[in-house]
Write a protein that holds these residues in place. Structure first.
Motif, PDB file in Angstrom:
ATOM      1  N   VAL B  72       0.865  -1.175   0.000  1.00 14.14           N
ATOM      2  CA  VAL B  72       0.000   0.000   0.000  1.00 14.14           C
ATOM      3  C   VAL B  72       0.908   1.234   0.000  1.00 14.14           C
ATOM      4  O   VAL B  72       1.800   1.340   0.836  1.00 14.14           O
ATOM      5  CB  VAL B  72      -0.920   0.032   1.243  1.00 14.14           C
ATOM      6  N   ALA B  73       0.699   2.105  -0.986  1.00 10.74           N
ATOM      7  CA  ALA B  73       1.568   3.295  -1.124  1.00 10.74           C
ATOM      8  C   ALA B  73       0.708   4.502  -1.464  1.00 10.74           C
ATOM      9  O   ALA B  73      -0.185   4.409  -2.296  1.00 10.74           O
ATOM     10  CB  ALA B  73       2.610   3.052  -2.210  1.00 10.74           C
ATOM     11  N   LYS B  74       0.997   5.639  -0.784  1.00 12.23           N
ATOM     12  CA  LYS B  74       0.170   6.846  -0.966  1.00 12.23           C
ATOM     13  C   LYS B  74       0.986   8.060  -1.323  1.00 12.23           C
ATOM     14  O   LYS B  74       2.102   8.235  -0.841  1.00 12.23           O
ATOM     15  CB  LYS B  74      -0.572   7.158   0.328  1.00 12.23           C
ATOM     16  N   SER B  75       0.381   8.881  -2.181  1.00 16.52           N
ATOM     17  CA  SER B  75       0.969  10.181  -2.473  1.00 16.52           C
ATOM     18  C   SER B  75      -0.171  11.159  -2.726  1.00 16.52           C
ATOM     19  O   SER B  75      -1.075  10.864  -3.501  1.00 16.52           O
ATOM     20  CB  SER B  75       1.871  10.084  -3.708  1.00 16.52           C
ATOM     21  N   PRO B  76      -0.159  12.315  -2.040  1.00 18.02           N
ATOM     22  CA  PRO B  76      -1.239  13.294  -2.237  1.00 18.02           C
ATOM     23  C   PRO B  76      -1.150  13.899  -3.635  1.00 18.02           C
ATOM     24  O   PRO B  76      -0.105  13.812  -4.288  1.00 18.02           O
ATOM     25  CB  PRO B  76      -0.944  14.346  -1.164  1.00 18.02           C
ATOM     26  N   GLY B 146       7.334  17.498  -9.834  1.00 12.74           N
ATOM     27  CA  GLY B 146       7.478  17.401  -8.381  1.00 12.74           C
ATOM     28  C   GLY B 146       6.238  16.904  -7.671  1.00 12.74           C
ATOM     29  O   GLY B 146       6.231  16.729  -6.454  1.00 12.74           O
ATOM     30  N   SER B 147       5.163  16.641  -8.449  1.00 13.22           N
ATOM     31  CA  SER B 147       3.935  16.140  -7.803  1.00 13.22           C
ATOM     32  C   SER B 147       3.096  15.339  -8.803  1.00 13.22           C
ATOM     33  O   SER B 147       3.466  15.211  -9.974  1.00 13.22           O
ATOM     34  CB  SER B 147       3.108  17.318  -7.276  1.00 13.22           C
ATOM     35  N   LEU B 148       1.966  14.838  -8.334  1.00  8.06           N
ATOM     36  CA  LEU B 148       1.046  14.085  -9.190  1.00  8.06           C
ATOM     37  C   LEU B 148      -0.189  14.931  -9.477  1.00  8.06           C
ATOM     38  O   LEU B 148      -0.627  15.686  -8.611  1.00  8.06           O
ATOM     39  CB  LEU B 148       0.622  12.791  -8.489  1.00  8.06           C
ATOM     40  N   ILE B 152      -2.988   9.678  -5.275  1.00  7.46           N
ATOM     41  CA  ILE B 152      -2.991   8.259  -5.633  1.00  7.46           C
ATOM     42  C   ILE B 152      -2.691   7.380  -4.425  1.00  7.46           C
ATOM     43  O   ILE B 152      -1.784   7.667  -3.634  1.00  7.46           O
ATOM     44  CB  ILE B 152      -1.956   7.973  -6.737  1.00  7.46           C
ATOM     45  N   THR B 153      -3.495   6.328  -4.267  1.00 10.75           N
ATOM     46  CA  THR B 153      -3.183   5.237  -3.343  1.00 10.75           C
ATOM     47  C   THR B 153      -2.986   3.985  -4.183  1.00 10.75           C
ATOM     48  O   THR B 153      -3.861   3.661  -4.989  1.00 10.75           O
ATOM     49  CB  THR B 153      -4.331   5.013  -2.347  1.00 10.75           C
TER      50      THR B 153
END
Lengths: 461, 461
Positions: B72-76, B146-148, B152-153
């Motif tokens: 499980v990996a998260k990024s705002p 530098g971001s999405l 995303i999870t």
């Protein structure tokens, strides 16, 4: 004064423990002939037998055959006929190994449910135990009288369980060497625990292996499922079509050459009254699956059969795999009777399998071999002598029966050596030959040795 | 000035070699989930993925599930919706190993018959290659901007090939943690090499395994042949009765809940004109085996199926063995559509198998599991955005199709997380997923990454 035969029988009783020790040494050799990984063990079994027979004064050799060696051992006899004794030192594979209560090649004496003693090991009955009944009988004769009542040539092969592949050529190539007046075989059974039997007919056999091929690769059932032919379903369809609802084999032409029993034999067999609850009950079954209009004893001895012995295809490991395999495989044996032609039966089987397959599937067949059924003359002179000897030993009239099994080489003895064969054995239905926990009753072994002592005496008379 | 998305796409092209190196490292881990012998490799694959995602700034964990771990990996992200991306790091078993041209876990670039480059390895497509198209798209967005574009999870599990055994409980137990606005999955295929596709329906699945038991031990076919029931024949009879001559599945009640396609979809599919010579020709077949009155594309996507995936029984070693085995085994999967109930279908299958067996045989069933089919709303808002992005990347209108495959967890996303799922993938029919020599076109990988770059951009709009 006591007759020699009585002294020999006494010697058998006195030496039973040593006889067992020799059998156990023989049983410890894992001589599985169908798997090439065991080739060295087959050679070791042949050497063990050669050495043992040499100690008895036989001129013994382990002869090359192109496959596993055949042991040939000779000893001259008295005025009587010369006998060719045949048996085999190879044994069946042991799988499924996890169903053996003790290791198959660590023989032991166990006690059966009825309190009787039994020898448990792969080959205990088929055929090492049976071969040693004859060997020990000869040993006792020699020990007591210094000679044998009749001249004997032993031919103990190592490929019976894989169809005697090379023995047929070997017999043809060694006719003079194997010349005799009568053949003796110890690879058959008793009628029951108390009743000795002489087997006068043997079913023939056809062995084949085939694969059904569909796509040129394994497929994902999620992608091709519903459209691509699945060879497992197709081989299942073909196998399901082998037998009809009436239990008859539905292969066109399969029954060509199959004859009904003579009325008198059929009457005898009706008298034996073989019951499903006894014969099948012993293995957890109740309902004979054969031709509805036949006696159970006919189904297992005088009627032909077709059994798939192995099947495999697709994913068989742990868990699941959503695969439609490219191939599915099966091994088959057919038991033949009467005048059925092995080649015609094989071709009829192959045509029937092919006829069941859809356009996108094909069948390929491998490694077929076969032998016709044989029947011995009911008036064979030695038959009466052997019956007398067996009846004397067991105190019950020996019966003559047909065997459901096949001993292909017996046909070659007739064809190539001009010999009729006397088939006497001491196996029982519950011996689990070819199954885990194979056993041989101690009584079969002991009284088997004594029976051969008497038969050799009778043959000389 | 260039839009960010164009800079990101340029970064993808410039970094393709490094993207491939990372995929190869992932493919070298033999993470077979169906065989417990590979458990350590599954854990290693999860750790590899966790570490790789961490380097991109994701808060990544390998979480215990009761089976193989789930990553499980998260990024705002920005203002856009939050997306839950699902894929799996486990792969199918590799047998039959001898059909692989090179070792399955030594990935390589090969040249296809048409001169195109392809990645060859177990998991190259299913699902490591597809997962990495999404991972590399995220990496490029982060590297350039530098971001999405959207939060995303990632949920990358290790048991998809063994039925996502523990993931259902895991999803239920981590609802808050997995909360999102939309689910994205990359485990499906293109329509063809040139035409991208969005999958809007998935078949469900029922998995079962069973054995047919006759006698209580293996039998000698020479002794019992002709009388004793042979479980290989009986399981064959039962399997042969699954399909009727018309290609329909003959299991009573099997089709309950199966509906015909809406007229407009059926019309679309007729327009796609899927030809047997193309679809089946590629795997050496010609004749669709399904319901005679259905289109080929219906057979493989909107109709239910029943395929035996594995069968075994009796002697399968070298040579022959005249045995009538005690048991015969088979593994089966059924693909479900519409409103078919997995439990009812499983019970109907078991009843049908049992109904084919004679009195002396019984069937025992093991380890069944199932999931119903799912269909996504055709008017799902993100569908239009994704179609636009895919059409822009491939220069061809993206089509919406039904998949014959099953991704059971997608049903749980709807039920437990309230999420619709956008299924976009770049696999091709000739990728040999689940087969030896599995491959993934380099174009699928490269343009797959670029497609996700565009879809993420579109989702944020």
């Amino acid at each position: 004064m006591t007759r020699p035969v009585d002294q020999v029988l006494a010697a058998v009783d006195a030496g039973l423990d040593q006889s067992l020790e020799r059998l156990f040494a023989f049983l410890r050799i894992p001589s599985v002939s169908t798997d090439s990984a065991y080739a060295a063990h087959c050679a070791a079994a042949a050497d063990w037998l050669k050495a043992d027979l040499a100690t008895m004064g036989f001129a013994a050799e382990a002869r090359a055959t192109g496959g596993h060696p055949a042991v040939v051992a000779k000893s001259p006899g008295g005025a009587g006929p010369h006998a060719l004794f045949y048996g085999h030192y190879d044994v069946q594979p042991v799988d499924p190994l996890d169903l053996w209560e003790t290791p198959p090649f660590e023989p032991r004496i166990a006690t059966g449910p009825d309190g009787s003693k039994r020898i448990v090991a792969r080959g205990a009955c088929d055929d090492k135990g049976q071969v040693m009944t004859f060997v020990e009988a000869c040993r006792a004769w020699k020990a007591v009288t210094g000679s044998l009542p009749v001249g004997i040539t032993m031919l103990i092969e190592g490929e019976e369980e894989s169809g005697s592949k090379h023995l047929f050529d070997f017999v043809r190539a060694n006719k003079a060497d194997l010349a005799a007046d009568i053949a003796l075989v110890c690879d058959t059974g008793m009628w029951d625990k108390e009743t000795p039997a002489i087997t006068t007919s043997l079913r023939g056999i056809v062995v084949d292996e085939f694969k059904v091929v569909a796509a040129d690769r394994d497929l994902h059932s999620g992608v091709y499922g519903g459209a691509a032919a699945n060879p497992i379903h197709m081989i299942a369809k073909a196998i399901a079509a082998i037998h009809g609802p009436d239990g008859r084999i539905a292969i066109p032409g399969f029954y060509d050459g199959v004859e009904d029993l003579p009325a008198d034999i059929l009457a005898d067999w009706k008298g034996l009254d073989l019951k499903a609850e006894d014969f099948l009950g012993a293995i957890g079954l109740k309902h004979p699956i054969g031709e509805k209009d036949r006696l159970l004893i006919e189904m297992v001895s005088s009627r032909p059969t077709c059994d798939i012995n192995g099947i495999w295809g697709g994913y068989t490991g742990e868990g699941s795999k959503t695969v439609i395999p490219s191939e599915a495989w099966a091994k088959v044996t057919m038991r033949l009777v009467g005048k059925q032609d092995p080649v015609k039966v094989r071709d009829a089987f192959r045509a029937h399998i092919r006829a069941q397959l859809p356009a996108d599937c094909r069948a390929e067949f491998f490694g077929s071999r076969g032998s016709a059924a044989i029947a011995l003359p009911w008036d064979m002179p030695v038959l009466a002598k052997a019956r007398g000897a067996l009846t004397a030993e067991w105190g019950r009239k020996a019966v003559t029966i047909g065997s459901g099994g096949s001993i292909p080489i017996v046909g070659a003895f007739k064809e190539d050596l001009g010999l009729d064969t006397l088939l006497v054995g001491f196996g029982l239905e519950d011996d689990r030959v070819h199954s885990p926990n194979e056993k041989y009753d101690l009584t079969s072994f002991h009284k088997g040795i004594r029976s051969w002592v008497r038969i050799l005496d009778a043959l000389a008379a």
